[in-house]
Design a protein around this motif. Structure first.
Motif, PDB file in Angstrom:
ATOM      1  N   LYS A   6       0.814  -1.212   0.000  1.00 27.72           N
ATOM      2  CA  LYS A   6       0.000   0.000   0.000  1.00 27.72           C
ATOM      3  C   LYS A   6       0.855   1.274   0.000  1.00 27.72           C
ATOM      4  O   LYS A   6       0.385   2.322  -0.404  1.00 27.72           O
ATOM      5  CB  LYS A   6      -1.019  -0.014   1.152  1.00 27.72           C
ATOM      6  CG  LYS A   6      -0.518   0.131   2.536  1.00 27.72           C
ATOM      7  CD  LYS A   6      -1.733   0.069   3.472  1.00 27.72           C
ATOM      8  CE  LYS A   6      -1.288  -0.083   4.901  1.00 27.72           C
ATOM      9  NZ  LYS A   6      -2.363  -0.466   5.779  1.00 27.72           N
TER      10      LYS A   6
ATOM     11  N   TYR B 278      -6.992   3.561   3.512  1.00 24.34           N
ATOM     12  CA  TYR B 278      -6.248   2.436   4.074  1.00 24.34           C
ATOM     13  C   TYR B 278      -4.846   2.870   4.512  1.00 24.34           C
ATOM     14  O   TYR B 278      -4.254   2.267   5.411  1.00 24.34           O
ATOM     15  CB  TYR B 278      -6.157   1.290   3.066  1.00 24.34           C
ATOM     16  CG  TYR B 278      -7.482   0.597   2.834  1.00 24.34           C
ATOM     17  CD1 TYR B 278      -8.334   0.341   3.909  1.00 24.34           C
ATOM     18  CD2 TYR B 278      -7.879   0.207   1.564  1.00 24.34           C
ATOM     19  CE1 TYR B 278      -9.542  -0.290   3.699  1.00 24.34           C
ATOM     20  CE2 TYR B 278      -9.096  -0.427   1.357  1.00 24.34           C
ATOM     21  CZ  TYR B 278      -9.933  -0.677   2.430  1.00 24.34           C
ATOM     22  OH  TYR B 278     -11.121  -1.297   2.239  1.00 24.34           O
TER      23      TYR B 278
ATOM     24  N   GLU C 265     -14.656  -7.972  -4.862  1.00 22.04           N
ATOM     25  CA  GLU C 265     -14.575  -6.770  -4.032  1.00 22.04           C
ATOM     26  C   GLU C 265     -13.531  -6.956  -2.921  1.00 22.04           C
ATOM     27  O   GLU C 265     -12.715  -6.076  -2.652  1.00 22.04           O
ATOM     28  CB  GLU C 265     -15.951  -6.477  -3.427  1.00 22.04           C
ATOM     29  CG  GLU C 265     -15.950  -5.278  -2.516  1.00 22.04           C
ATOM     30  CD  GLU C 265     -17.174  -5.235  -1.606  1.00 22.04           C
ATOM     31  OE1 GLU C 265     -18.162  -5.898  -1.917  1.00 22.04           O
ATOM     32  OE2 GLU C 265     -17.097  -4.528  -0.589  1.00 22.04           O
TER      33      GLU C 265
ATOM     34  N   VAL D 264     -10.017  -6.830  -4.435  1.00 21.76           N
ATOM     35  CA  VAL D 264      -9.608  -5.472  -4.818  1.00 21.76           C
ATOM     36  C   VAL D 264      -9.239  -4.662  -3.591  1.00 21.76           C
ATOM     37  O   VAL D 264      -8.225  -3.971  -3.547  1.00 21.76           O
ATOM     38  CB  VAL D 264     -10.730  -4.774  -5.622  1.00 21.76           C
ATOM     39  CG1 VAL D 264     -10.403  -3.310  -5.833  1.00 21.76           C
ATOM     40  CG2 VAL D 264     -10.928  -5.470  -6.946  1.00 21.76           C
ATOM     41  N   ARG D 265     -10.071  -4.788  -2.574  1.00 18.10           N
ATOM     42  CA  ARG D 265      -9.786  -4.029  -1.344  1.00 18.10           C
ATOM     43  C   ARG D 265      -8.427  -4.450  -0.773  1.00 18.10           C
ATOM     44  O   ARG D 265      -7.663  -3.617  -0.303  1.00 18.10           O
ATOM     45  CB  ARG D 265     -10.890  -4.262  -0.311  1.00 18.10           C
ATOM     46  CG  ARG D 265     -12.162  -3.494  -0.609  1.00 18.10           C
ATOM     47  CD  ARG D 265     -13.203  -3.725   0.466  1.00 18.10           C
ATOM     48  NE  ARG D 265     -14.446  -3.037   0.167  1.00 18.10           N
ATOM     49  CZ  ARG D 265     -14.703  -1.778   0.489  1.00 18.10           C
ATOM     50  NH1 ARG D 265     -13.805  -1.066   1.114  1.00 18.10           N
ATOM     51  NH2 ARG D 265     -15.864  -1.214   0.171  1.00 18.10           N
ATOM     52  N   LYS D 266      -8.159  -5.746  -0.837  1.00 14.49           N
ATOM     53  CA  LYS D 266      -6.880  -6.211  -0.297  1.00 14.49           C
ATOM     54  C   LYS D 266      -5.726  -5.697  -1.139  1.00 14.49           C
ATOM     55  O   LYS D 266      -4.694  -5.277  -0.617  1.00 14.49           O
ATOM     56  CB  LYS D 266      -6.854  -7.738  -0.263  1.00 14.49           C
ATOM     57  CG  LYS D 266      -7.645  -8.313   0.897  1.00 14.49           C
ATOM     58  CD  LYS D 266      -7.272  -9.752   1.154  1.00 14.49           C
ATOM     59  CE  LYS D 266      -7.707 -10.158   2.543  1.00 14.49           C
ATOM     60  NZ  LYS D 266      -7.281 -11.492   2.902  1.00 14.49           N
ATOM     61  N   VAL D 267      -5.898  -5.748  -2.487  1.00 15.40           N
ATOM     62  CA  VAL D 267      -4.829  -5.330  -3.390  1.00 15.40           C
ATOM     63  C   VAL D 267      -4.466  -3.869  -3.167  1.00 15.40           C
ATOM     64  O   VAL D 267      -3.297  -3.501  -3.148  1.00 15.40           O
ATOM     65  CB  VAL D 267      -5.262  -5.565  -4.862  1.00 15.40           C
ATOM     66  CG1 VAL D 267      -4.347  -4.824  -5.825  1.00 15.40           C
ATOM     67  CG2 VAL D 267      -5.259  -7.050  -5.167  1.00 15.40           C
ATOM     68  N   ILE D 268      -5.495  -3.045  -2.933  1.00 15.70           N
ATOM     69  CA  ILE D 268      -5.174  -1.620  -2.802  1.00 15.70           C
ATOM     70  C   ILE D 268      -4.891  -1.216  -1.355  1.00 15.70           C
ATOM     71  O   ILE D 268      -4.886  -0.049  -1.030  1.00 15.70           O
ATOM     72  CB  ILE D 268      -6.273  -0.724  -3.414  1.00 15.70           C
ATOM     73  CG1 ILE D 268      -7.602  -0.986  -2.737  1.00 15.70           C
ATOM     74  CG2 ILE D 268      -6.349  -0.903  -4.897  1.00 15.70           C
ATOM     75  CD1 ILE D 268      -8.708  -0.131  -3.294  1.00 15.70           C
ATOM     76  N   GLY D 269      -4.683  -2.186  -0.507  1.00 20.13           N
ATOM     77  CA  GLY D 269      -4.140  -1.818   0.795  1.00 20.13           C
ATOM     78  C   GLY D 269      -4.958  -2.168   2.008  1.00 20.13           C
ATOM     79  O   GLY D 269      -4.538  -1.904   3.128  1.00 20.13           O
ATOM     80  N   SER D 270      -6.149  -2.748   1.805  1.00 17.75           N
ATOM     81  CA  SER D 270      -6.955  -3.046   2.979  1.00 17.75           C
ATOM     82  C   SER D 270      -6.338  -4.200   3.769  1.00 17.75           C
ATOM     83  O   SER D 270      -5.934  -5.210   3.189  1.00 17.75           O
ATOM     84  CB  SER D 270      -8.365  -3.432   2.535  1.00 17.75           C
ATOM     85  OG  SER D 270      -9.050  -3.989   3.612  1.00 17.75           O
TER      86      SER D 270
ATOM     87  N   PRO E  59      -5.957 -12.792  -2.044  1.00 13.90           N
ATOM     88  CA  PRO E  59      -6.375 -11.889  -3.131  1.00 13.90           C
ATOM     89  C   PRO E  59      -6.252 -12.481  -4.537  1.00 13.90           C
ATOM     90  O   PRO E  59      -7.123 -12.252  -5.362  1.00 13.90           O
ATOM     91  CB  PRO E  59      -5.467 -10.672  -2.953  1.00 13.90           C
ATOM     92  CG  PRO E  59      -4.385 -11.075  -2.035  1.00 13.90           C
ATOM     93  CD  PRO E  59      -4.898 -12.213  -1.226  1.00 13.90           C
ATOM     94  N   VAL E  60      -5.175 -13.252  -4.805  1.00 14.15           N
ATOM     95  CA  VAL E  60      -4.991 -13.695  -6.194  1.00 14.15           C
ATOM     96  C   VAL E  60      -6.099 -14.641  -6.668  1.00 14.15           C
ATOM     97  O   VAL E  60      -6.783 -14.354  -7.652  1.00 14.15           O
ATOM     98  CB  VAL E  60      -3.598 -14.310  -6.390  1.00 14.15           C
ATOM     99  CG1 VAL E  60      -3.457 -14.892  -7.783  1.00 14.15           C
ATOM    100  CG2 VAL E  60      -2.532 -13.253  -6.158  1.00 14.15           C
TER     101      VAL E  60
ATOM    102  N   LEU F 284      -9.355 -12.743  -6.929  1.00 14.09           N
ATOM    103  CA  LEU F 284      -9.494 -11.877  -8.113  1.00 14.09           C
ATOM    104  C   LEU F 284      -9.970 -12.675  -9.321  1.00 14.09           C
ATOM    105  O   LEU F 284     -10.684 -12.182 -10.173  1.00 14.09           O
ATOM    106  CB  LEU F 284      -8.145 -11.243  -8.447  1.00 14.09           C
ATOM    107  CG  LEU F 284      -7.857  -9.873  -7.840  1.00 14.09           C
ATOM    108  CD1 LEU F 284      -6.459  -9.442  -8.220  1.00 14.09           C
ATOM    109  CD2 LEU F 284      -8.880  -8.845  -8.293  1.00 14.09           C
TER     110      LEU F 284
END
Lengths: 225, 797
Positions: free
Chosen positions: A82, A110, B310, B313-319, B400-401, B404
């Protein structure tokens, strides 16, 4: 920025063992725009997942900005991801329940960025990708090109050092595709390193260097610039 | 951040309306049922707590045991109260109640019957807290012939509360009493109620051997109770054994606040409940809630594949996982808050029906508006967090992979868990159906069982007027003059009201001697017409004949009495009925044996019964009139007119004997109706869950159904394909539910002296009902999917 050495990734099921990456080694320098090409199943997406710290290799070394990240645990990977990496997907992967603004805002939330700063940075990046007028719309109310512009905006809003793009124009017509490629080029010129997986020779020509893969390893490298 | 979570959660719920409606509706009904039960339970637990000294007040009850029997009764002897206070300084005060103060109250031309009147010591109102509307609580009962009325009684007699004070009323037309106070009506959550309290007569001087008064006391410190209990055997020894009491006798202190739910001894002042009943209600509430929460868990986890992208995606972008857990918890809390709001409306709407079924006057805002809202919201948050935790952890755990790529896998463990939960839901449902059926069968059994006499078409009323009792023969003849009146009889105590007194008798043994061990039996004064009027069978000997003067020294007994004594031939045997004025034992001889008949309702076993002729006219207090089936209204009108000719004052208040008995089953009837209501709610919620699961499963299998249809699958085949899995789970639930229901209901039936037996068909019917309802629920979606155009399904793919 990226140095991978003898990277291996094997997928196993009960009966079949598939080698996705086989003794793969290459480097990407800071500020470079690299395209990865190759036929389906050659390991492009696996490579991108490992570079994006979404997956871990079975063997080999992965140095990111000089730090060995191959053995990072999930929490460290998420943290590194991130702070440093932005993603652009072929199928946009926007969250349907969130508006354009909220989708772009998400990485900042985040990352713990304050609300006032989030607003300024989201507005700035939405201006940049020319989607400001649609900021309160939901993804399903946008065209494919618009959705991918939002996805690019989301990928860059956190000012990542590296953008990983997985066939970013795969679901777009040529006009929208060119627009997105131009956006990536602009970002690269502004200093962002880009690694892009693509099937399109046309898109690959926007990059500085093309890595061609087959059966999990590089076969050729073409330097375009 | 939390605002964002809730906003996103709300949008997600709105986008998936079908599932949101299923979740919210199911939870709302479950919560409404839960609130109603909790209000009911809170009311039950609140009994007698409104008294300022409630935590220090106790009641004294008696337990006796000897070779011939035992008793557990509320009655205590009169001098106990004063002796206790004198001997034990930890007792601040004692007060006695005598329940025999009721009767006809007269003021001017107004005559009212009130049976719920007590004589009480003068400190009654300083022990118990009943707010005074007029008069002074400390002096109201100081003088003999004083009476304190409740608001309702004051208004009935005088029109207003203010008009009542200092007026003179008459009991039984001859005992004047001055109204010295008016109190608020007794709250419903009291173990005893009254319409008036009278001071004891000036000559009231009970002895140690009569155990019929209710004794209450106040401790100086509530912690002293246990220590005082330890000292009571010494008290019994000092005051009772020393006076010749020759049975094992114990006194028990009952905390006032535990009487309603924990006391079940003879001569209780009201219909107490059992704590067991409260536990059952709480369990039912939790089970209903769990059925609805399971719906949420099942539907949410089943729909995981829809949320995969969903999540990825949330995990990929930092969640982080924590953010995702918060998001999903926010969704479940949003759902429970929505459901809570809806449940408040439902509970409010169903409150009157529930009150009617449960025989309560519950208020939705029982705990106060602010407290209620706070409690509801807090509960919603806790429930949402608890119910949402598993789905949140499950959903946030995907990598995530693969997520996705929508590669969720078959998740065999999760599927098994979901199936287990469905089985659990239907097990609960089937158990509740069986329980409802058994309760219904038991009620039917109790109301239809042969009581050993014919309870139908018998009208019964009291004869309060002495003149009327003296003219009982004329009264009877006047009634019989009408052809619609078939028979008329008199007795000393009413039957069917569960309050015939028990006495102890010394009976003649086979060798002719009088057994010194006492035999406990009910005693009932009846006239010669009672046996034929009630259609009771005589097994041996003859009925009373009042024309024979010697019959005043004779008795009838029931078969249970003969069995208890072990007599081979009861006729001619003697029973000692006390002593005459000179102290000589009075022995009466048995002239007949009747078959066993119920004088109490079916919760009670038939006990030995001794019947004797009324000693005088005053013992003919209850009249039984057997009427023909034609024109009941006109017949009762006729009886009323005849009654009025003999008693110009008393109100003519009659009951039908079968209804008197039925009244004793009110508690079971209420239990049955409440259980039926909650069973319907549970079935509804469980079916909503099934509907949710099948809707989702069918939607997921649209392509498969299309391909199967193209390849020639029939509609019925497809319905079977889609329904079989879930119906199998219902069958497994049936198998588990049968032994559980059998155990639970056998325990419930154990409280009844006369009961139905649980039969196999009850399980068949319950299982059938559950299976058919589940089948119908599933068919809504499966038939729709089976008849859909396959081309459409394949094109959309």
């Amino acid at each position: 920025m990226i140095k991978i050495t003898n990277l291996e990734k094997i997928y196993r099921t009960e009966e079949v063992e598939t080698v996705a990456l086989n003794d793969l080694s290459f480097q990407v320098k800071e500020g470079e725009f690299v395209a990865v090409m190759g036929p389906s199943g050659c390991g492009k997406s696996t490579l991108l997942n490992i570079l994006g710290l979404l997956d871990d290799p079975d063997a080999g070394s992965f140095l990111f900005n000089g730090v060995e990240v191959a053995k990072f645990n999930e929490r460290k990977r998420a943290d590194m991801r991130k702070k440093n990496i932005g993603f652009v997907f072929q199928s946009f992967n926007l969250i349907d329940e969130l508006t354009v603004f909220e989708n772009v805002e998400l990485p900042l939330m985040y990352a713990g960025v304050k609300k006032s700063e989030r607003k300024a940075r989201v507005d700035e990046v939405l201006e940049k990708v020319q989607i400001m007028h649609r900021r309160n719309h939901f993804p399903q109310q946008l065209s494919g090109g618009q959705q991918q512009r939002v996805a690019v905006a989301r990928a860059v809003v956190n000012k990542p050092k590296l953008i990983l793009a997985d066939e970013p124009t795969g679901n777009l017509d040529s006009s929208n595709g060119n627009e997105v490629m131009q956006m990536l080029t602009d970002l690269n010129e502004a200093g962002t390193t880009i690694v892009m997986v693509t099937h399109s020779e046309h898109d690959a020509r926007y990059s500085h260097r093309i890595i061609r893969m087959l059966d999990g390893h590089t076969v050729t490298e073409n330097i375009l610039v | 951040m939390f605002k964002k979570y809730f906003k996103t959660a709300l949008r997600n719920l709105l986008r998936n309306r079908t599932f949101s409606v299923i979740n919210v509706t199911g939870l709302a009904f479950a919560l409404a049922a839960f609130w109603l039960i909790m209000l009911f339970v809170a009311d039950e637990l609140s009994y007698d707590r409104y008294h300022a000294k409630s935590d220090r007040i106790f009641r004294l009850v008696s337990h006796g045991k000897w070779d011939g029997g035992s008793f557990d009764i509320t009655g205590t002897s009169g001098p106990m109260a004063a002796a206790l206070k004198k001997d034990y300084p930890e007792i601040e005060a004692t007060v006695r109640l005598d329940p025999t103060a009721g009767g006809l109250i007269t003021y001017a031309q107004k005559h009212l019957r009130a049976d719920d009147v007590f004589f009480a010591d003068s400190n009654f109102f300083s022990v118990f807290s009943f707010p005074f509307l007029a008069g002074d609580p400390y002096s109201a009962l100081l003088k003999p012939q004083s009476i304190v009325l409740t608001r309702k009684m004051a208004v009935r007699l005088f029109g207003t509360v203010d008009a009542a004070l200092n007026k003179i009323v008459y009991f039984q037309n001859k005992q004047p009493e001055q109204v010295t106070g008016v109190v608020e009506d007794v709250p419903e959550n009291s173990h005893f109620t009254f319409s008036a309290i009278r001071s004891f007569p000036a000559d009231f001087n009970p002895d140690w051997s009569n155990f019929y008064l209710y004794t209450y006391g106040v401790l100086r410190d509530k912690k002293e109770g246990a220590a005082l209990q330890e000292k009571l055997p010494g008290f019994v020894k000092k005051y009772l054994y020393s006076k010749g009491l020759d049975i094992k006798y114990d006194l028990e202190l009952q905390p006032l606040t535990s009487i309603h739910l924990h006391s079940n001894v003879g001569y209780e002042l009201g219909a107490n409940r059992s704590m067991k009943f409260i536990y059952i209600f709480c369990i039912v509430a939790l089970l209903i809630l769990s059925v609805a929460v399971i719906n949420y868990i099942n539907i949410t986890t089943a729909r995981a594949s829809v949320r995969l992208r969903e999540i990825a995606v949330r995990k990929v972008i930092g969640s982080g996982r924590k953010d995702l857990v918060c998001l999903f918890l926010a969704e479940s809390v949003t759902i429970t808050i929505g459901a809570t709001l809806l449940s408040a409306l439902l509970a409010g709407a169903f409150m009157p029906v529930f009150n009617q079924l449960a025989g309560k006057s519950l208020q939705f805002w029982h705990f106060g508006p602010l407290q209620t809202v706070a409690a509801l919201l807090l509960f919603a948050a806790v429930l949402g967090a608890t119910g949402g935790l598993y789905p949140a952890l499950f959903l946030s755990g995907f990598k995530p992979v693969p997520a996705l790529k929508n590669q969720i896998g078959k998740q065999p463990l999760q599927a098994l868990f979901r199936k287990t939960l469905v089985v659990f839901q239907f097990t609960i449902t089937v158990v509740m159906i069986v329980a409802t059926l058994v309760v219904y069968c038991q009620l039917r059994y109790m109301t239809h069982k042969d009581l050993g006499f014919d309870k139908n078409q018998v009208l019964t009323f009291r004869s309060d007027d002495e003149n009327m009792r003296l003219k009982s023969k004329e009264f009877r003849n006047s009634l019989l003059a009408d052809s619609r009146i078939e028979e008329v009889a008199f007795s000393g105590s009413p039957i069917g009201n569960n309050n015939i007194g028990m006495g102890s008798f010394n009976v003649e043994t086979e060798d002719g001697a009088i057994d010194q061990n006492m035999t406990l039996a009910y005693g009932l004064a009846i006239d010669e017409h009672y046996i034929p009027t009630m259609r009771i069978r005589l097994l041996q000997g003859r009925n009373f004949n009042e024309a024979m003067l010697t019959d005043s020294n004779t008795l009838l007994v029931n078969a249970a009495f003969v069995k208890k004594t072990g007599w081979k031939n009861a006729i001619g045997k003697g029973i000692q009925m006390g002593r005459d004025a000179s102290g000589k034992p009075v022995v009466k001889r048995i002239i007949g044996v009747t078959s066993d008949f119920h004088t109490y309702s079916l919760q009670h076993k038939i006990e030995p019964l001794v019947m004797h002729l009324p000693a005088g006219a005053n013992e003919k207090t209850n009249v039984y009139v057997r009427v023909s089936r034609q024109d009941i209204a006109a017949t009762t009108g006729f009886i009323g007119n005849v009654f009025r000719k003999f008693d110009a004052i008393s109100p003519f208040e009659y009951n039908f004997l079968d209804r008197n008995f039925r009244k004793q089953y009110q508690s079971e009837e209420k239990q049955g109706k409440v259980l039926l209501l909650f069973t319907i709610v549970t079935i509804g919620i469980a079916c909503l869950g099934l509907l949710g699961l099948i809707t989702f499963t069918t939607a997921q299998r649209v392509k498969e159904i299309g391909i199967r249809k193209v390849l020639g699958a029939s509609g019925i085949g497809l319905v079977r394909l889609l329904s079989t899995g879930l119906l199998k789970l219902v069958i497994i639930a049936l198998v588990i539910a049968i032994p559980v229901a059998w155990l639970v209901m056998n325990k419930w039936l154990g409280d009844f002296a006369y009961r139905v037996h649980i039969r196999w068909w009850m399980f068949m019917v319950s299982g059938g009902v559950a299976f058919v309802i589940a089948g119908v629920t599933l068919s809504f979606q499966t038939i729709k999917a089976a008849i859909a155009n396959p081309a459409k399904a394949l094109r959309s793919e």
